[in-house]
Write a protein that holds these residues in place. Structure first.
Motif, mmCIF file in Angstrom:
data_model
loop_
_atom_site.group_PDB
_atom_site.id
_atom_site.type_symbol
_atom_site.label_atom_id
_atom_site.label_comp_id
_atom_site.label_asym_id
_atom_site.label_seq_id
_atom_site.Cartn_x
_atom_site.Cartn_y
_atom_site.Cartn_z
ATOM 1 N N PRO A 34 1.573 -4.896 7.833
ATOM 2 C CA PRO A 34 0.234 -5.905 7.732
ATOM 3 C C PRO A 34 0.225 -6.170 6.057
ATOM 4 O O PRO A 34 0.642 -5.455 5.338
ATOM 5 N N LYS A 35 -0.274 -7.259 5.802
ATOM 6 C CA LYS A 35 -0.475 -7.684 4.311
ATOM 7 C C LYS A 35 -1.607 -6.948 3.864
ATOM 8 O O LYS A 35 -2.696 -6.805 4.584
ATOM 9 N N SER A 36 -1.701 -6.500 2.506
ATOM 10 C CA SER A 36 -2.904 -5.621 1.926
ATOM 11 C C SER A 36 -3.336 -6.638 0.850
ATOM 12 O O SER A 36 -2.746 -7.310 0.107
ATOM 13 N N HIS A 37 -4.603 -6.783 0.788
ATOM 14 C CA HIS A 37 -5.453 -7.528 -0.016
ATOM 15 C C HIS A 37 -5.757 -6.666 -1.224
ATOM 16 O O HIS A 37 -6.143 -7.623 -2.295
ATOM 17 N N LEU A 38 -5.797 -5.462 -1.326
ATOM 18 C CA LEU A 38 -6.125 -4.490 -2.411
ATOM 19 C C LEU A 38 -4.683 -4.036 -2.767
ATOM 20 O O LEU A 38 -4.445 -3.414 -2.198
ATOM 21 N N VAL A 39 -4.370 -4.351 -4.020
ATOM 22 C CA VAL A 39 -3.154 -3.993 -4.614
ATOM 23 C C VAL A 39 -3.082 -2.344 -4.883
ATOM 24 O O VAL A 39 -2.205 -1.664 -4.423
ATOM 25 N N THR A 40 -4.271 -1.728 -5.441
ATOM 26 C CA THR A 40 -4.372 -0.526 -5.768
ATOM 27 C C THR A 40 -4.407 0.386 -4.569
ATOM 28 O O THR A 40 -3.661 1.516 -4.481
ATOM 29 N N LEU A 98 -1.978 0.100 16.945
ATOM 30 C CA LEU A 98 -1.953 -0.335 15.429
ATOM 31 C C LEU A 98 -0.734 -0.898 15.135
ATOM 32 O O LEU A 98 -0.394 -1.452 14.019
ATOM 33 N N LEU A 99 0.433 -0.264 15.868
ATOM 34 C CA LEU A 99 1.851 -0.892 15.482
ATOM 35 C C LEU A 99 2.453 -1.968 16.159
ATOM 36 O O LEU A 99 2.223 -2.070 17.648
ATOM 37 N N THR A 100 3.178 -2.786 15.730
ATOM 38 C CA THR A 100 3.607 -3.855 16.512
ATOM 39 C C THR A 100 4.962 -4.118 15.980
ATOM 40 O O THR A 100 5.308 -3.929 14.639
ATOM 41 N N ALA A 151 -3.283 2.543 2.532
ATOM 42 C CA ALA A 151 -3.898 2.816 3.889
ATOM 43 C C ALA A 151 -2.736 3.071 4.846
ATOM 44 O O ALA A 151 -1.630 2.816 4.752
ATOM 45 N N SER A 152 -3.204 4.074 5.878
ATOM 46 C CA SER A 152 -2.317 4.232 6.968
ATOM 47 C C SER A 152 -1.499 3.149 7.675
ATOM 48 O O SER A 152 -0.834 3.312 7.929
ATOM 49 N N ALA A 153 -2.294 2.216 7.960
ATOM 50 C CA ALA A 153 -2.129 1.254 8.673
ATOM 51 C C ALA A 153 -0.974 0.423 8.035
ATOM 52 O O ALA A 153 -0.096 -0.569 8.924
ATOM 53 N N ILE A 154 -0.663 0.340 6.742
ATOM 54 C CA ILE A 154 0.365 -0.100 5.802
ATOM 55 C C ILE A 154 1.330 0.614 5.572
ATOM 56 O O ILE A 154 2.455 0.294 5.507
ATOM 57 N N ARG A 155 0.928 1.957 5.304
ATOM 58 C CA ARG A 155 1.993 2.795 4.805
ATOM 59 C C ARG A 155 2.895 3.430 5.909
ATOM 60 O O ARG A 155 3.947 3.609 5.853
ATOM 61 N N ALA A 156 2.266 3.519 7.081
ATOM 62 C CA ALA A 156 3.242 4.029 8.205
ATOM 63 C C ALA A 156 4.337 3.062 8.629
ATOM 64 O O ALA A 156 5.341 3.533 8.511
ATOM 65 N N PRO A 157 3.819 1.536 8.759
ATOM 66 C CA PRO A 157 5.045 0.698 9.087
ATOM 67 C C PRO A 157 6.230 0.680 7.954
ATOM 68 O O PRO A 157 7.304 0.679 8.218
#
Length: 157
Positions: A107-113, A86-88, A118-124
């Motif tokens: 990664p880009k998020s499509h849902l602002v709220t 999941l990490l790059t 999401a962990s895949a976005i929050r972790a990086p």
């Protein structure tokens, strides 16, 4: 009391990264009650100095701690393969100063709220916000020590 409560609070707490502030507050109340029982302090006493004296990070910081520890282990091949995938690492096209700073692609998020939680976005995002010397730690123990030292003033000062 400490071992029982902290193990229950820390169990799968990386999954708590997307829950509401209301639910985080509920978990914090449990931690506060455990600190009061352990130190035999009164309910009217301020809890922040008690948590600081016990060296217990508040629940929101414990969640971030667990996520960052998981990222560190994944980057050093000490986590499950599906987490490592999941990490790059960020690799710019040209020669930039940021190329050797051990940053991750967010990664880009499509849902602002809810997408940004999401962990895949929050972790990086959390990883990239750490100081460079902490991202370059060589062992899990040094990373954990440095991370707790990094979070402590943010939580209590």
């Amino acid at each position: 009391v400490h071992a029982f409560i902290s193990s229950r609070l820390d169990y799968c707490n990386a999954l708590y990264s997307g829950i509401s502030k209301r639910n985080i507050h509920r978990l914090q109340l449990i931690q506060n009650a455990a600190a009061q029982v352990l130190t035999q302090s009164r309910r009217s006493d301020h809890i922040t100095p008690v948590l600081a004296a016990l060296h217990w990070l508040p629940v929101s910081f414990r969640i971030d701690f667990k996520i960052l520890l998981l990222v560190f282990k994944a980057l050093h091949n000490q986590a499950a393969a599906y987490i490592c995938d999941l990490l790059t690492f960020y690799k710019p096209d040209g020669s930039l100063r940021s190329s050797d700073r051990n940053l991750l692609v967010v990664p880009k998020s499509h849902l602002v709220t809810k997408g940004n939680r999401a962990s895949a976005i929050r972790a990086p995002r959390l990883w990239n916000s750490l100081p460079e010397d902490l991202r370059l730690a060589h062992s899990v123990s040094s990373f954990k020590t440095g991370l707790k030292t990094y979070f402590y003033p943010m939580a209590f000062l």
